[in-house]
Design an enzyme around this catalytic site. Sequence first.
Site, PDB file in Angstrom:
ATOM      1  N   TYR A 128       0.817  -1.218   0.000  1.00 55.07           N
ATOM      2  CA  TYR A 128       0.000   0.000   0.000  1.00 55.07           C
ATOM      3  C   TYR A 128       0.848   1.264   0.000  1.00 55.07           C
ATOM      4  O   TYR A 128       0.304   2.370   0.042  1.00 55.07           O
ATOM      5  CB  TYR A 128      -0.965  -0.016   1.190  1.00 55.07           C
ATOM      6  CG  TYR A 128      -2.066  -1.019   1.022  1.00 55.07           C
ATOM      7  CD1 TYR A 128      -1.764  -2.361   0.830  1.00 55.07           C
ATOM      8  CD2 TYR A 128      -3.394  -0.642   1.021  1.00 55.07           C
ATOM      9  CE1 TYR A 128      -2.765  -3.306   0.668  1.00 55.07           C
ATOM     10  CE2 TYR A 128      -4.404  -1.576   0.859  1.00 55.07           C
ATOM     11  CZ  TYR A 128      -4.082  -2.903   0.683  1.00 55.07           C
ATOM     12  OH  TYR A 128      -5.083  -3.835   0.523  1.00 55.07           O
ATOM     13  N   LYS A 175       3.654 -14.411   4.993  1.00 53.35           N
ATOM     14  CA  LYS A 175       4.030 -15.339   3.917  1.00 53.35           C
ATOM     15  C   LYS A 175       5.562 -15.373   3.873  1.00 53.35           C
ATOM     16  O   LYS A 175       6.182 -15.111   2.832  1.00 53.35           O
ATOM     17  CB  LYS A 175       3.420 -14.835   2.596  1.00 53.35           C
ATOM     18  CG  LYS A 175       3.520 -15.799   1.440  1.00 53.35           C
ATOM     19  CD  LYS A 175       2.551 -16.947   1.519  1.00 53.35           C
ATOM     20  CE  LYS A 175       2.821 -17.944   0.402  1.00 53.35           C
ATOM     21  NZ  LYS A 175       2.070 -19.191   0.556  1.00 53.35           N
ATOM     22  N   ASP A 232      -6.249  -6.372   5.066  1.00 55.00           N
ATOM     23  CA  ASP A 232      -7.339  -5.751   4.315  1.00 55.00           C
ATOM     24  C   ASP A 232      -8.286  -6.837   3.804  1.00 55.00           C
ATOM     25  O   ASP A 232      -9.504  -6.791   4.000  1.00 55.00           O
ATOM     26  CB  ASP A 232      -6.738  -4.966   3.143  1.00 55.00           C
ATOM     27  CG  ASP A 232      -7.741  -4.041   2.485  1.00 55.00           C
ATOM     28  OD1 ASP A 232      -8.874  -3.933   2.982  1.00 55.00           O
ATOM     29  OD2 ASP A 232      -7.393  -3.431   1.457  1.00 55.00           O
TER      30      ASP A 232
END
Length: 482
Positions: A128, A175, A232
């Site tokens: 983002y 991840k 999100d």
Amino acid sequence: MANRVPITVARGDGIGPEIMDATIAILQEAGAAIEPQFVEIGEAVYKAGHSAGITPATWDSLRATKVFLKAPITTPQGGGFKSLNVTIRKTLGLYANVRPCRSYDPFIRTRHAGMDVVIVRENEEDLYAGIEHRQTDEVYQCLKLISRPGCEKIVRYAFEYAVRNGRKKVTCFTKDNIMKLTDGLFHKVFDEIAAEYPGIENEHWIVDIGAAKLADTPSAFDVIVMPNLYGDVLSDVAAQIAGSVGLAGSANIGPICAMFEAIHGSAPRRAGQDLANPSGLLLGAVMMLVHLGQPEAAARVHNAWLRTIEEGIHTYDIFQDGVSKQKVGTSGFAKAVIARLGKTPEVLAPVHYLAGDTGPQVRPATHTRARKDLVGVDVFLHWRDGATEVLANRLCALDAAPLKLVMITNRGVKVWPGGLPETFCTDHWRCRFQAANPGDPVSPRQVIALLDRVEKAGLDFIKTEHLYNFDGEPGYSLGQGQ
Ligand code: NAD
């Protein structure tokens, strides 16, 4: 009544004005000591030529009140418009996005009775950052930026939130089996900070299996902290499986300012029909009252809302024959909540907010600087003139001593030396140069001399990334297959 606190309020777009009017009416009837200052943001402001959807006067109001109650806005389609939500969160340093997602069975249909999960989403960084480039005919890039202070703030916030709210466990999703440096840092900081909270259980899941478990067995989770993108996506999933995206509120917390909203958007197709559920924004406003140090008003509103839900007075999105008793619109729902102010739920657990606890505030620790040694450079080329071997031969012929070509990758997969013909290659090549003895220091001048030779050889370099060791540890990833 206590002195009224000025707050900035935006009624937003689509269903925004209706749900905001309902919310403000309930807050005022509940005796919340607030003084709304209304500002305009969103679609009309974008269309008036402010590409960020916000005017200087609104920034002034936000910086003065430091508290923003915001209805959803519509981001116009097409290029040239930046997301206003991301701009506000990042400009005001609202690093923690807190999204409680719980089910209200048996009053609102859900497959997950007893679900009560709080998602703490990092709000300022990750993909983002919005730093994107087209680099070749075929390849586009988005930079994923994760910082140590960013990780420290959000992870510590999650543990502090758990302590203050009587939560038992904090889970981390990343991840880091793939993104070992960026997500790896988030996980590492999580482990470091978790060790300071022996009374709170902690665990880490790789986000894919973690998300599957969350969707299947949300009762296995309590507080979950995640980098921005995963948070999100998964907070919408969590809100929806709890009952409806129309039910969840969200707090965006920073060291100076805070913003409170619903997690859903402006639902333009439902606008102007007195249909939308104001609950998400109302529960966001309850978090605002706690933040403002008005725990009694917060509990009064929250308990009246629980009682309304429990009595089966429902908007269309949560209405269910046989369970719901009365279908109401936005304004009817607000009236029903107002009529129940002072009452508590009889089946659902009533809420109680502690006086003097306006929520965690944390700052990143300071760290000593690492020793940073330049040990090579990745030169990225736009190349479409032949096989990998042709490119490798041209790069080896550059005479760039003491730098030497050690590897070529295409989208991260090693294709030289020893590539496979099966590997699909685009026109975007990463060419790694290091000293003959990899790990030996390299100077910036040597990198510049290399680029000079690359350019003179007619090769199209599109960017470089320096390879650094930090305190002797490589600060760069290996090629896949290296
Ligand atoms: P959305 O959340 O606005 O709506 C999706 C669907 O969910 C709606 O069609 C409706 O059926 C239902 N829904 C959502 N909120 C509801 C409510 N309060 N009551 C009843 N039903 C409700 O998502 P979208 O359609 O993807 O986005 C619409 C616009 O909202 C877009 O312009 C998007 O950019 C914007 N948006 C804004 C915010 C924000 O301001 N925080 C967040 C998300 C999306």
